[in-house]
Each structure stands twice: as structure tokens, then as C-alpha cells.
Design a protein around this motif. Structure first.
Motif, PDB file in Angstrom:
ATOM      1  N   UNK A 152      -3.319   5.808  -4.503  1.00  0.00           N
ATOM      2  CA  UNK A 152      -3.694   4.914  -3.417  1.00  0.00           C
ATOM      3  C   UNK A 152      -3.787   5.793  -2.180  1.00  0.00           C
ATOM      4  N   UNK A 153      -4.908   5.713  -1.493  1.00  0.00           N
ATOM      5  CA  UNK A 153      -5.153   6.566  -0.340  1.00  0.00           C
ATOM      6  C   UNK A 153      -4.773   5.799   0.922  1.00  0.00           C
ATOM      7  N   UNK A 154      -3.845   6.355   1.681  1.00  0.00           N
ATOM      8  CA  UNK A 154      -3.391   5.768   2.947  1.00  0.00           C
ATOM      9  C   UNK A 154      -3.540   6.814   4.037  1.00  0.00           C
ATOM     10  N   UNK A 155      -4.690   6.822   4.714  1.00  0.00           N
ATOM     11  CA  UNK A 155      -4.920   7.841   5.738  1.00  0.00           C
ATOM     12  C   UNK A 155      -4.912   9.216   5.116  1.00  0.00           C
ATOM     13  N   UNK A 156      -4.022  10.067   5.586  1.00  0.00           N
ATOM     14  CA  UNK A 156      -3.905  11.421   5.044  1.00  0.00           C
ATOM     15  C   UNK A 156      -3.038  11.483   3.786  1.00  0.00           C
ATOM     16  N   UNK A 157      -2.310  10.395   3.510  1.00  0.00           N
ATOM     17  CA  UNK A 157      -1.378  10.385   2.382  1.00  0.00           C
ATOM     18  C   UNK A 157      -2.047   9.869   1.115  1.00  0.00           C
ATOM     19  N   UNK A 158      -1.627  10.440  -0.003  1.00  0.00           N
ATOM     20  CA  UNK A 158      -2.073   9.996  -1.314  1.00  0.00           C
ATOM     21  C   UNK A 158      -0.830   9.613  -2.109  1.00  0.00           C
ATOM     22  N   UNK A 159      -0.685   8.327  -2.394  1.00  0.00           N
ATOM     23  CA  UNK A 159       0.479   7.849  -3.133  1.00  0.00           C
ATOM     24  C   UNK A 159       0.117   7.680  -4.605  1.00  0.00           C
TER      25      UNK A 159
END
Length: 155
Positions: free
Chosen positions: A137-144
Motif C-alpha cells: 500500500x503506497x502512502x506518500x513516500x512510504x510503502x507498507x
């Protein structure tokens, strides 16, 4: 870039009803590929006009547009995903790439989800803890990494 067919699906992305588009001309040559016909450069042109036609038909029924493949033209997949996000309010986008790693030139905000990894029979599909595939799941710069949400018995 061409697509062969599409379906409204419920299991590709957790908690989403996805319009899954099967893109042809796959360069990955996965062993025991379950969609070997997608190796050929066949089907209809997938461009902004095709996206408009599909989304105008399904936008009330789906919450996510899912590109199934497109590894031969990753920049085009990114461009069309951005087009969807800019023109169809509330529709999330996802990309299932058969590559081992996330395409490094995608821009933040282009996708909500990215799934990577070829299907390898010995490791099982995404709902097995032994899978080699990963869903992010892409959240801005983060990839969870949310792969565990598919596992048969949870995390």
C-alpha cells in the motif's frame, strides 16, 4: 500498450472492488504462467480514450482500477494511472507487476497499491504465507507491505 480483457474482481486488492485489466506483451516469461497468452502482443489499444470508455461504464461499480501486467511499458502504466487519478475522483489505482522489485521510476501519488513478484507455483499465491509475491500500500513516500492481509489465517 494493449489489453486483452478485463473483469470486475473482489480479491486482487483488499477491501476494493477492482476493474482488473489484463495487459499483453508480457516480457517476464514466468515458469508455469497461468496466462501464457498474455506473452503475445495482442488485444486492443489501452490509452486514455480506452480508459475513459471503461471508466464511464464501470466507475459507479468499482473503487479501484488495477493494471494486470504492463511490464513491457512501465512508463505508460504510470502515465495512465496518473490519468485515472486526475480524472476519476475517488478511484484508486493498483499495478500487478511480475517483476521482483517495484519499478523505481514511478512517482509518489501515481498508485495506491503495487503488487510485485512472479507467480511461482512452489511458493503459492498471495494468500499463502510462503508466497514470494508482495502487495504494498503506497502512502506518500512510504510503502507498507500488506501481503499478510491475504493470508488464510491472518498475520
Amino acid at each position: 500498450m494493449k489489453y486483452v480483457n478485463y473483469s470486475v474482481v473482489f480479491q486482487e486488492i483488499p477491501d476494493e472492488v477492482s476493474l482488473a485489466i489484463n495487459i499483453s506483451n508480457c516480457p517476464n516469461n514466468c515458469v508455469e504462467c497461468h496466462s501464457a497468452y498474455l506473452k503475445d502482443n495482442i488485444g486492443l489499444l489501452l490509452d486514455k480514450a480506452a480508459i475513459d470508455k471503461l471508466m464511464n461504464k464501470y466507475k459507479k461499480d468499482v473503487t479501484c482500477f488495477c493494471f494486470m501486467g504492463g511490464d513491457a511499458e512501465p512508463d505508460m502504466v504510470c502515465e495512465l494511472s496518473k490519468y485515472i487519478k486526475d480524472n476519476f475522483e475517488g478511484i484508486k489505482t493498483a499495478w500487478y507487476s511480475g517483476k521482483e522489485e517495484i519499478y523505481d521510476k514511478y512517482k509518489n501519488g501515481t498508485f495506491d497499491y503495487i503488487k510485485v513478484g512472479p507467480y511461482l507455483k512452489g511458493f503459492g499465491p498471495l494468500n499463502e504465507k510462503t508466497t514470494n509475491q508482495r502487495l504494498y500500500k503506497i502512502n506518500g513516500d512510504a510503502k507498507e507491505d500488506i501481503t499478510y492481509k491475504f493470508w488464510k489465517h491472518g498475520k
